[in-house]
Motif scaffolding. Structure first.
Motif, mmCIF file in Angstrom:
data_model
loop_
_atom_site.group_PDB
_atom_site.id
_atom_site.type_symbol
_atom_site.label_atom_id
_atom_site.label_comp_id
_atom_site.label_asym_id
_atom_site.label_seq_id
_atom_site.Cartn_x
_atom_site.Cartn_y
_atom_site.Cartn_z
ATOM 1 N N GLN A 45 0.828 -1.207 0.000
ATOM 2 C CA GLN A 45 0.000 0.000 0.000
ATOM 3 C C GLN A 45 0.865 1.260 0.000
ATOM 4 O O GLN A 45 0.549 2.248 -0.671
ATOM 5 C CB GLN A 45 -0.919 0.009 1.219
ATOM 6 C CG GLN A 45 -2.056 -0.992 1.164
ATOM 7 C CD GLN A 45 -2.986 -0.832 2.345
ATOM 8 O OE1 GLN A 45 -2.558 -0.598 3.476
ATOM 9 N NE2 GLN A 45 -4.284 -0.951 2.091
ATOM 10 N N ARG A 78 0.763 4.271 -2.718
ATOM 11 C CA ARG A 78 0.526 5.678 -2.368
ATOM 12 C C ARG A 78 1.615 6.577 -2.939
ATOM 13 O O ARG A 78 1.339 7.677 -3.439
ATOM 14 C CB ARG A 78 0.450 5.841 -0.848
ATOM 15 C CG ARG A 78 -0.853 5.364 -0.232
ATOM 16 C CD ARG A 78 -1.033 5.923 1.171
ATOM 17 N NE ARG A 78 0.039 5.517 2.069
ATOM 18 C CZ ARG A 78 0.019 4.413 2.800
ATOM 19 N NH1 ARG A 78 -1.021 3.586 2.723
ATOM 20 N NH2 ARG A 78 1.021 4.111 3.603
ATOM 21 N N TYR A 93 -6.354 -1.787 -4.457
ATOM 22 C CA TYR A 93 -6.093 -0.464 -5.034
ATOM 23 C C TYR A 93 -6.545 -0.414 -6.494
ATOM 24 O O TYR A 93 -7.242 0.519 -6.909
ATOM 25 C CB TYR A 93 -4.600 -0.155 -4.944
ATOM 26 C CG TYR A 93 -4.196 1.105 -5.687
ATOM 27 C CD1 TYR A 93 -4.294 2.350 -5.080
ATOM 28 C CD2 TYR A 93 -3.722 1.034 -7.000
ATOM 29 C CE1 TYR A 93 -3.934 3.504 -5.758
ATOM 30 C CE2 TYR A 93 -3.364 2.181 -7.687
ATOM 31 C CZ TYR A 93 -3.471 3.409 -7.060
ATOM 32 O OH TYR A 93 -3.124 4.550 -7.742
#
Length: 350
Positions: free
Chosen positions: A184, A188, A221
């Motif tokens: 993650q 990002r 995502y």
């Protein structure tokens, strides 16, 4: 003012056994019958007895059969000798050094114990004999390539934890990298750098080793992105399918502007095909290593030394509480990785 805290003497009187029997039962000593141990522990709980961790720490040294060592011993079990083990994956040495440092801070000594000789595992009986002869009370299992390897040691004699892999049978407390959060974190950062079509290219074996954490974070995502930016993963199940031809076929079809990977193969395959990194496509590694730094990789450093230290802490915590054997509820410590920016990504979002 007298203390109302129950003592082992109180437990002995309530359970109608000797003080030495209580002491050994509370240490899960296998020489005490299991029914007697359980009865004494039940009495201790009913009385509200709490062990003193400082006394326990001191007694670990007092009870050791080999007094010439100044520190209690933790075994660091690897499948092969350390020099061979480190040569396969260099960051393993970082984990080992982290384990040794933490053990030293806590007053323990780490002894490496390879349990494979000439490609054959030592018998469970022989391995237990070696550990007991060295005065080992705590064990850290380092990474094994095969998590389905089964061990049948005399577990009741040891406090045990693993790091960087989950032993399937029996299950023990473990320390490892937070692969889901690390993935993650990469996503990002790629999003911050304005990358849109992000792909994942890793062998399925690596993903299985993390219980699917890489794919789970990536797919969550990806599925929130516009359809035009949703790219199928390149995660071949068979190792023979992890090759340049298959990867480039996926790359030409998927047209990613950034790829999350775990292998240096990706960079060399792209360069051989005339693809420029990061001008044509950016790369971010899930397993950034110090050895990659001269090449300028971007990615996640998995804090290997902290993982090794956490495994030692799990074992020492058990020893302080006189806990041995297979835990009813194993604990898991996950260490967050650190984002390391590098030249394999364009800093276009800054």
């Amino acid at each position: 003012m007298p203390s109302n805290t129950p003592t082992q003497k109180d437990i002995a009187e309530a359970a109608r056994v000797s003080g030495s029997t209580v002491s050994r039962a509370l240490r899960n000593d296998p020489t005490i019958p299991s029914e007697t141990r359980e009865r004494i522990m039940r009495v201790a709980r009913d009385l509200g007895y709490r062990p003193n961790p400082f006394v326990n720490a001191n007694m670990l040294n007092v009870r050791r059969p080999n007094r010439k060592h100044t520190k209690a011993i933790l075994a660091y079990i690897t499948p092969i000798p350390l020099n061979e083990y480190f040569a396969i994956v260099p960051q393993r040495e970082i984990s080992y050094n982290g384990a040794c440092k933490r053990a030293d801070e806590l007053g323990f000594q780490v002894d490496p114990v390879p349990i494979k000789e000439n490609g054959v595992y030592l018998s469970s009986r022989r391995c237990t004999e070696i550990l007991l002869a060295r005065g080992v009370q705590g064990i850290v299992f380092a990474m094994f390539e095969n998590p389905y390897v089964r061990f049948h040691l005399d577990w009741d004699r040891f406090a045990v934890a693993t790091h960087d892999f989950r032993m399937v049978q029996p299950r023990f407390s473990e320390a490892g990298s937070n692969h889901y959060l690390n993935t993650q974190k990469i996503l990002r950062n790629l999003n911050h750098l304005r990358y849109k079509r992000i792909g994942l290219a890793i062998p399925a074996r690596a993903d299985r080793y993390t219980q699917g954490a890489f794919s789970a974070a990536f797919c969550l995502y990806r599925d929130t992105q516009p359809k035009v930016n949703q790219i199928a993963r390149f995660t071949p199940s068979a190792l023979k399918d992890w090759n340049r031809e298959n990867f480039l076929s996926w790359y030409k079809k998927a047209k990613p502007d950034a790829i999350i990977c775990i292998s240096d193969d990706i960079l060399s395959w792209l360069q051989d095909a005339g693809v420029s990194v990061p001008q044509d496509v950016g790369l971010a590694s899930l397993a950034w290593e110090r050895e990659k730094e001269p090449a300028g990789w971007s990615g996640i450093y998995q804090q290997h030394e902290m993982v090794g230290a956490a495994a030692v802490q799990l074992v020492v915590d058990q020893l302080m509480l006189n806990e041995r054997g297979k835990p009813r509820y194993p604990k898991t410590i996950l260490i967050d990785g650190e984002w390391v920016p590098g030249s394999t990504l364009c800093q276009q979002g800054l």
